[in-house]
Write a protein that holds these residues in place. Sequence first.
Motif, mmCIF file in Angstrom:
data_model
loop_
_atom_site.group_PDB
_atom_site.id
_atom_site.type_symbol
_atom_site.label_atom_id
_atom_site.label_comp_id
_atom_site.label_asym_id
_atom_site.label_seq_id
_atom_site.Cartn_x
_atom_site.Cartn_y
_atom_site.Cartn_z
ATOM 1 N N ASN A 205 20.982 -50.553 -39.893
ATOM 2 C CA ASN A 205 21.366 -51.236 -38.698
ATOM 3 C C ASN A 205 19.983 -50.085 -38.151
ATOM 4 O O ASN A 205 20.187 -50.592 -37.438
ATOM 5 N N ASP A 228 26.687 -47.653 -36.753
ATOM 6 C CA ASP A 228 27.284 -48.950 -37.505
ATOM 7 C C ASP A 228 28.613 -49.641 -36.458
ATOM 8 O O ASP A 228 29.090 -50.806 -37.079
ATOM 9 N N ASP A 229 29.237 -48.767 -35.580
ATOM 10 C CA ASP A 229 30.594 -49.693 -34.662
ATOM 11 C C ASP A 229 31.579 -50.048 -35.481
ATOM 12 O O ASP A 229 31.869 -50.800 -35.099
ATOM 13 N N TYR A 230 31.590 -48.322 -36.120
ATOM 14 C CA TYR A 230 32.462 -48.613 -37.522
ATOM 15 C C TYR A 230 33.113 -47.443 -37.758
ATOM 16 O O TYR A 230 31.931 -46.371 -38.629
ATOM 17 N N SER A 284 28.664 -49.724 -26.904
ATOM 18 C CA SER A 284 28.622 -51.017 -26.355
ATOM 19 C C SER A 284 27.017 -51.610 -24.859
ATOM 20 O O SER A 284 27.350 -52.859 -25.016
ATOM 21 N N THR A 286 24.224 -51.137 -26.001
ATOM 22 C CA THR A 286 23.582 -51.353 -26.648
ATOM 23 C C THR A 286 23.258 -52.744 -27.001
ATOM 24 O O THR A 286 22.770 -53.261 -27.047
ATOM 25 N N LYS A 287 24.866 -53.483 -26.782
ATOM 26 C CA LYS A 287 25.262 -53.979 -27.472
ATOM 27 C C LYS A 287 25.507 -55.066 -26.867
ATOM 28 O O LYS A 287 24.687 -56.611 -26.554
ATOM 29 N N ASN A 288 25.661 -55.140 -25.270
ATOM 30 C CA ASN A 288 25.923 -55.921 -24.026
ATOM 31 C C ASN A 288 23.701 -56.059 -23.918
ATOM 32 O O ASN A 288 24.095 -57.398 -23.144
ATOM 33 N N ASN A 291 21.917 -57.791 -27.061
ATOM 34 C CA ASN A 291 23.372 -59.010 -27.502
ATOM 35 C C ASN A 291 22.737 -59.011 -28.901
ATOM 36 O O ASN A 291 22.433 -59.516 -29.678
ATOM 37 N N TRP A 292 23.129 -57.506 -29.324
ATOM 38 C CA TRP A 292 22.674 -57.200 -30.581
ATOM 39 C C TRP A 292 24.245 -56.266 -31.108
ATOM 40 O O TRP A 292 24.485 -55.927 -30.216
ATOM 41 N N SER A 293 24.404 -56.222 -32.971
ATOM 42 C CA SER A 293 25.497 -56.179 -33.109
ATOM 43 C C SER A 293 24.483 -55.543 -34.543
ATOM 44 O O SER A 293 23.905 -56.409 -34.955
ATOM 45 N N PRO A 294 25.139 -54.035 -35.007
ATOM 46 C CA PRO A 294 24.636 -54.163 -36.345
ATOM 47 C C PRO A 294 24.598 -55.457 -37.178
ATOM 48 O O PRO A 294 25.872 -55.594 -37.051
#
Length: 312
Positions: A205, A228-230, A284, A286-288, A291-294
Amino acid sequence: MLKILVTGYSGFVGNVLASQLKGGYQLNLLGRKPSNLGCVYTHSIDSKSPYSDALSNVDVVVHCAARVHIMNDIARDPLNEFRGVNTLGTLNLAKQAAQAGVKRFIFLSTIKVNGESTTGKAPYRAHDQRAAEDPYGISKAEAEQQLLELGKQTDMEIVIIRPPLIYGEGVKANFASLMHFVGKGLPLPFRSIKNNKRSLVSVYNLVDLIKVCIEHPKAANHVFLASDDYDLSTAEMVALMAKVQNKKNRALPMPVWCFKLAGKLFYKNDVIDRLTGSLQLDISHTKNTLNWSPPYSVEHGFKLAAKKPSTK
């Protein structure tokens, strides 16, 4: 085709990154081991080394090389040792990169820049004030500050990524030891440590995020947290280690207060907090922004981390 310089290419993160970049980019590699992944330049990361050959026609530098966190460091002046590589060495490389016309400099930092623990606090965020506590974190925080200042003074874009504990195939240190003991079926006393939460990031990731940051226009001059967002408790981590190794979870329910008492008696409160406390990241931003998710699950990374080293 963009030309990328990867430092620390023979390390845990750098090797996976260079392997995945091969074919899509021209690669220069800074380090001391031979490689068929790109053109290797044997320079140290320090305050004086010249890098003009390694930086020739390079578009992006991904700086993974570092003096890493060391448990029970025996150096007389650990902060000075960390600064020599992580701060002064990084700035020497970055200044020469800017002079060579490098467009973007990606710095692999550490969540230790934010602090050591979020026990009783909100998860760390990218825009939180730096609060590094140990020499490794301080050296990385100082490098971040000076890199961002260099970015303001030059045309080179700065991207900073702060990961927590990184794991995957070939991981070493405490994570590898715990995976080994769980795989042996030992009755470890961690079943009751279920109210803490730890953010981790698999190397797969993290490398995916680095690849996004190489070209994404919105990555420029940002600090990104990676995970890992978990998040997992220690008990959940041990249970998953057992699952991916097809072993029965034999963890025992020792009360958390026993660990904390042991920490006080043996002056190991920091060790016990890493075991029973929390360290969470809010990714958040990083993701926003990107536009990325692990893309990979925690179980995927644990399975690969459980692989036995090759005997060839």
